[in-house]
Scaffold this motif. Structure first.
Motif, mmCIF file in Angstrom:
data_model
loop_
_atom_site.group_PDB
_atom_site.id
_atom_site.type_symbol
_atom_site.label_atom_id
_atom_site.label_comp_id
_atom_site.label_asym_id
_atom_site.label_seq_id
_atom_site.Cartn_x
_atom_site.Cartn_y
_atom_site.Cartn_z
ATOM 1 N N UNK A 20 0.815 -1.209 0.000
ATOM 2 C CA UNK A 20 0.000 0.000 0.000
ATOM 3 C C UNK A 20 0.845 1.253 0.000
ATOM 4 N N UNK A 21 0.168 2.332 -0.348
ATOM 5 C CA UNK A 21 0.831 3.609 -0.491
ATOM 6 C C UNK A 21 1.189 4.196 0.877
ATOM 7 N N UNK A 22 2.412 4.696 1.015
ATOM 8 C CA UNK A 22 2.814 5.328 2.274
ATOM 9 C C UNK A 22 1.877 6.482 2.611
ATOM 10 N N UNK A 23 1.520 6.597 3.910
ATOM 11 C CA UNK A 23 0.662 7.705 4.338
ATOM 12 C C UNK A 23 -0.812 7.459 4.072
ATOM 13 N N UNK A 24 -1.167 6.230 3.626
ATOM 14 C CA UNK A 24 -2.585 5.967 3.340
ATOM 15 C C UNK A 24 -3.299 5.286 4.504
ATOM 16 N N UNK A 25 -2.520 4.729 5.449
ATOM 17 C CA UNK A 25 -3.138 4.082 6.620
ATOM 18 C C UNK A 25 -3.745 5.139 7.527
ATOM 19 N N UNK A 26 -4.733 4.734 8.330
ATOM 20 C CA UNK A 26 -5.373 5.680 9.259
ATOM 21 C C UNK A 26 -4.361 6.182 10.285
ATOM 22 N N UNK A 27 -4.725 7.295 10.942
ATOM 23 C CA UNK A 27 -3.894 7.877 11.997
ATOM 24 C C UNK A 27 -4.747 8.152 13.226
ATOM 25 N N UNK A 28 -4.079 8.358 14.354
ATOM 26 C CA UNK A 28 -4.737 8.742 15.615
ATOM 27 C C UNK A 28 -5.885 7.801 15.987
ATOM 28 N N UNK A 29 -5.626 6.514 15.953
ATOM 29 C CA UNK A 29 -6.641 5.526 16.356
ATOM 30 C C UNK A 29 -6.766 5.525 17.865
ATOM 31 N N UNK A 39 -7.745 -7.274 19.652
ATOM 32 C CA UNK A 39 -7.003 -6.958 18.427
ATOM 33 C C UNK A 39 -7.884 -6.107 17.514
ATOM 34 N N UNK A 40 -7.361 -4.994 17.043
ATOM 35 C CA UNK A 40 -8.077 -4.096 16.135
ATOM 36 C C UNK A 40 -7.313 -3.988 14.823
ATOM 37 N N UNK A 41 -8.044 -4.021 13.720
ATOM 38 C CA UNK A 41 -7.433 -3.896 12.393
ATOM 39 C C UNK A 41 -8.306 -2.966 11.557
ATOM 40 N N UNK A 42 -7.701 -1.932 10.995
ATOM 41 C CA UNK A 42 -8.426 -1.046 10.083
ATOM 42 C C UNK A 42 -7.741 -1.114 8.730
ATOM 43 N N UNK A 43 -8.477 -1.610 7.735
ATOM 44 C CA UNK A 43 -7.909 -1.598 6.392
ATOM 45 C C UNK A 43 -8.738 -0.673 5.512
ATOM 46 N N UNK A 44 -8.244 -0.397 4.334
ATOM 47 C CA UNK A 44 -8.921 0.561 3.470
ATOM 48 C C UNK A 44 -8.954 0.088 2.039
ATOM 49 N N UNK A 45 -9.842 0.697 1.271
ATOM 50 C CA UNK A 45 -9.862 0.367 -0.154
ATOM 51 C C UNK A 45 -10.074 1.647 -0.955
ATOM 52 N N UNK A 46 -9.491 1.662 -2.151
ATOM 53 C CA UNK A 46 -9.582 2.803 -3.042
ATOM 54 C C UNK A 46 -9.449 2.289 -4.459
ATOM 55 N N UNK A 47 -10.102 2.969 -5.393
ATOM 56 C CA UNK A 47 -9.971 2.572 -6.802
ATOM 57 C C UNK A 47 -8.560 2.903 -7.317
ATOM 58 N N UNK A 48 -7.969 3.958 -6.724
ATOM 59 C CA UNK A 48 -6.713 4.476 -7.262
ATOM 60 C C UNK A 48 -5.472 3.699 -6.841
ATOM 61 N N UNK A 49 -5.435 3.236 -5.573
ATOM 62 C CA UNK A 49 -4.195 2.599 -5.125
ATOM 63 C C UNK A 49 -4.450 1.671 -3.956
ATOM 64 N N UNK A 50 -3.429 0.912 -3.610
ATOM 65 C CA UNK A 50 -3.493 0.032 -2.445
ATOM 66 C C UNK A 50 -3.382 0.888 -1.185
ATOM 67 N N UNK A 51 -4.165 0.530 -0.157
ATOM 68 C CA UNK A 51 -4.171 1.282 1.097
ATOM 69 C C UNK A 51 -3.519 0.433 2.182
ATOM 70 N N UNK A 52 -2.607 1.044 2.935
ATOM 71 C CA UNK A 52 -1.958 0.324 4.034
ATOM 72 C C UNK A 52 -2.955 0.068 5.158
ATOM 73 N N UNK A 53 -2.775 -1.056 5.861
ATOM 74 C CA UNK A 53 -3.646 -1.305 7.013
ATOM 75 C C UNK A 53 -2.982 -0.814 8.287
ATOM 76 N N UNK A 54 -3.787 -0.662 9.331
ATOM 77 C CA UNK A 54 -3.296 -0.272 10.658
ATOM 78 C C UNK A 54 -3.807 -1.327 11.626
ATOM 79 N N UNK A 55 -2.965 -1.806 12.525
ATOM 80 C CA UNK A 55 -3.491 -2.712 13.546
ATOM 81 C C UNK A 55 -2.857 -2.440 14.902
ATOM 82 N N UNK A 56 -3.582 -2.832 15.952
ATOM 83 C CA UNK A 56 -3.122 -2.559 17.319
ATOM 84 C C UNK A 56 -3.780 -3.536 18.283
ATOM 85 N N UNK A 57 -3.011 -3.946 19.298
ATOM 86 C CA UNK A 57 -3.563 -4.739 20.406
ATOM 87 C C UNK A 57 -3.807 -3.798 21.582
#
Length: 153
Positions: free
Chosen positions: A5-14, A82-100
């Motif tokens: 996935x594209x850098x900077x595409x994962x969620x922030x401030x979870x 365990x929490x996992x947030x993934x994303x989808x976009x038509x334009x590019x791959x989205x990085x996932x975020x996960x945390x315990x």
């Protein structure tokens, strides 16, 4: 590890908070460099024995993008969730975020209830009583310390 996935595409401030015994709110912000059409999806697992489930009630921003989730009937277990947030976009791959997360660490406690004050002027003292707030993960009285702040008017 290499994250697809594209850098900077994962969620922030979870972050998540549990309140009113069994309600949990989780929120996040869209990745700074995520394409405009990115949509995010939250999955979580309360313990190893539970199955992973998707959020049922998303919180959306003005663009209809998922930026949070409301959970009901959450039980706090001793192991980490365990929490996992993934994303989808038509334009590019989205990085996932996960945390315990240890859920008991994010619980906001209810205030004490049934507070009563009885003052006896002749004897010059007051008796103040209350009930310990309900908590979801433990009924240990010794966890609680109380402080009374009396203001004279």
């Amino acid at each position: 590890p290499v994250f697809a996935g594209m850098n900077g595409s994962a969620i922030e401030n979870f972050s998540c908070v549990i309140y009113n015994i069994s309600l949990m709110n989780c929120t996040w912000q869209a990745g700074r460099d995520a394409p405009g059409d990115t949509q995010y999806f939250l999955y979580w697992q309360n313990s190893r024995d539970d199955k992973e489930t998707e959020c049922e009630l998303y919180i959306k921003d003005e663009n209809g993008r998922n930026t949070g989730c409301r959970f009901q009937n959450v039980t706090i277990k001793t192991e980490k969730a365990y929490f996992l947030v993934n994303g989808s976009s038509k334009d590019s791959m989205i990085q996932f975020y996960d945390e315990y997360i240890h859920l008991y660490k994010i619980e906001k406690l209810m205030p004490p209830s049934n507070i009563t004050v009885n003052c006896y002027e002749i004897k010059n003292y007051c008796i103040i009583q209350w009930q310990q707030p309900q908590i979801s993960h433990s009924n240990k009285d010794k966890c609680f310390k109380y402080e009374i702040d009396i203001k004279y008017k």
